[in-house]
Design a protein around this motif. Sequence first.
Motif, PDB file in Angstrom:
ATOM      1  N   ASN A 132      14.669  -7.374   4.674  1.00  0.00           N
ATOM      2  CA  ASN A 132      13.686  -6.332   4.422  1.00  0.00           C
ATOM      3  C   ASN A 132      12.686  -6.096   5.551  1.00  0.00           C
ATOM      4  OD1 ASN A 132      12.608  -8.909   3.637  1.00  0.00           O
ATOM      5  ND2 ASN A 132      10.894  -7.854   2.660  1.00  0.00           N
ATOM      6  N   LEU A 133      12.838  -6.753   6.705  1.00  0.00           N
ATOM      7  CA  LEU A 133      11.930  -6.490   7.818  1.00  0.00           C
ATOM      8  C   LEU A 133      12.568  -6.938   9.128  1.00  0.00           C
ATOM      9  CD1 LEU A 133      10.579  -9.421   8.799  1.00  0.00           C
ATOM     10  CD2 LEU A 133       9.234  -9.115   6.731  1.00  0.00           C
ATOM     11  N   GLY A 165       8.838  -2.335   9.227  1.00  0.00           N
ATOM     12  CA  GLY A 165       9.528  -1.969   8.012  1.00  0.00           C
ATOM     13  C   GLY A 165      10.600  -0.939   8.296  1.00  0.00           C
ATOM     14  N   GLU A 166      11.273  -0.507   7.236  1.00  0.00           N
ATOM     15  CA  GLU A 166      12.415   0.377   7.385  1.00  0.00           C
ATOM     16  C   GLU A 166      12.031   1.760   7.921  1.00  0.00           C
ATOM     17  OE1 GLU A 166      16.291   0.975   4.670  1.00  0.00           O
ATOM     18  OE2 GLU A 166      14.453   1.679   3.713  1.00  0.00           O
ATOM     19  N   ASN A 167      10.854   2.240   7.588  1.00  0.00           N
ATOM     20  CA  ASN A 167      10.444   3.589   7.967  1.00  0.00           C
ATOM     21  C   ASN A 167       9.397   3.604   9.074  1.00  0.00           C
ATOM     22  OD1 ASN A 167      12.093   4.947   5.984  1.00  0.00           O
ATOM     23  ND2 ASN A 167      10.655   4.175   4.445  1.00  0.00           N
ATOM     24  N   GLU A 169       6.925   1.364   9.539  1.00  0.00           N
ATOM     25  CA  GLU A 169       5.690   0.636   9.261  1.00  0.00           C
ATOM     26  C   GLU A 169       5.624  -0.595  10.183  1.00  0.00           C
ATOM     27  OE1 GLU A 169       7.432   2.292   5.398  1.00  0.00           O
ATOM     28  OE2 GLU A 169       8.139   1.004   7.036  1.00  0.00           O
ATOM     29  N   SER A 170       4.417  -0.973  10.573  1.00  0.00           N
ATOM     30  CA  SER A 170       4.275  -2.125  11.461  1.00  0.00           C
ATOM     31  C   SER A 170       3.031  -2.920  11.114  1.00  0.00           C
ATOM     32  CB  SER A 170       4.232  -1.687  12.930  1.00  0.00           C
ATOM     33  OG  SER A 170       3.082  -0.906  13.193  1.00  0.00           O
ATOM     34  N   TYR A 181       6.340 -10.645   2.527  1.00  0.00           N
ATOM     35  CA  TYR A 181       6.562  -9.215   2.361  1.00  0.00           C
ATOM     36  C   TYR A 181       7.703  -8.965   1.381  1.00  0.00           C
ATOM     37  CZ  TYR A 181       3.623  -8.584   6.477  1.00  0.00           C
ATOM     38  OH  TYR A 181       2.565  -8.597   7.364  1.00  0.00           O
ATOM     39  N   GLY A 183      10.110  -5.694  -0.513  1.00  0.00           N
ATOM     40  CA  GLY A 183      10.560  -4.340  -0.253  1.00  0.00           C
ATOM     41  C   GLY A 183      10.831  -4.112   1.222  1.00  0.00           C
ATOM     42  N   ARG A 184      11.189  -2.864   1.538  1.00  0.00           N
ATOM     43  CA  ARG A 184      11.550  -2.521   2.909  1.00  0.00           C
ATOM     44  C   ARG A 184      10.460  -1.743   3.639  1.00  0.00           C
ATOM     45  NH1 ARG A 184      16.978  -2.979   4.222  1.00  0.00           N
ATOM     46  NH2 ARG A 184      18.334  -3.708   2.550  1.00  0.00           N
ATOM     47  N   ASN A 185       9.326  -1.531   2.973  1.00  0.00           N
ATOM     48  CA  ASN A 185       8.258  -0.757   3.606  1.00  0.00           C
ATOM     49  C   ASN A 185       7.098  -1.633   4.052  1.00  0.00           C
ATOM     50  OD1 ASN A 185       7.319  -1.437   1.117  1.00  0.00           O
ATOM     51  ND2 ASN A 185       6.528   0.593   0.587  1.00  0.00           N
ATOM     52  N   SER A 187       5.474  -4.190   2.604  1.00  0.00           N
ATOM     53  CA  SER A 187       4.421  -4.370   1.612  1.00  0.00           C
ATOM     54  C   SER A 187       4.095  -5.862   1.499  1.00  0.00           C
ATOM     55  CB  SER A 187       4.883  -3.830   0.251  1.00  0.00           C
ATOM     56  OG  SER A 187       3.917  -4.082  -0.742  1.00  0.00           O
TER      57      SER A 187
END
Length: 218
Positions: A132-133, A165-167, A169-170, A181, A183-185, A187
């Motif tokens: 996920n990261l 993250g997937e989209n 995010e850093s 963390y 999820g993939r965003n 979080s």
Amino acid sequence: MAARIWRILATAATLAWAAAVSLPASAQQEPPGRAARLSQPDGGVQWSGGDGNWQAADPNWPFTAGDSIRVAAGSRAELHAGAHALRLQGPAELGIDALDDNDLRLTLRQGNLNLRVRDMASDERIEVNTQNLAMLVDRPGEFRLDLEPGSTRVLARAGTATLFGENGESATLAPAQQARYVGRNLSAIAVQGASPRDALDQWAADRSLAEDRSPSAQ
């Protein structure tokens, strides 16, 4: 007759040599540009190439891009890729996605990884991906990653890293900091100071100290 036979053999040898040197590059076996060497396996360590065929890995076994290592429960393994040490505690599985003079890219598929980056070239990229990261090392140090269902814990005892993250995010992982963390965003559900060393981290610290004191490191 003997002279004629010699001329025939000499011609055949010349043609064979010419054919060998004119082979296309794809038909010749090229040694890998860089390999990670296996050391300190205590049993239960396997490796696999791109074909997915798992087999026992012996000490000093060379791992190259496309290879994977699997460590059984209760076992440990150590890989060295140049100045970097990768230490796993089973059950664990790690894939080597890229490995050359400028790029070390790993995927931790299961378990726990202690990564020591002793030094880095200015153009060197060191990346560890999980479910996920992605973690990109910014400065040398010691890092820990742990996989659990749906989450990843990352820790920097020394050094800094950037998490993605997937989209896009850093987040920055600072020295003596850990975070979990989900999820993939990217979080974060917990960000705090570094926890005490467990058995894997203590083993890694002891190994690193022994390496630093070795004549080759002086």
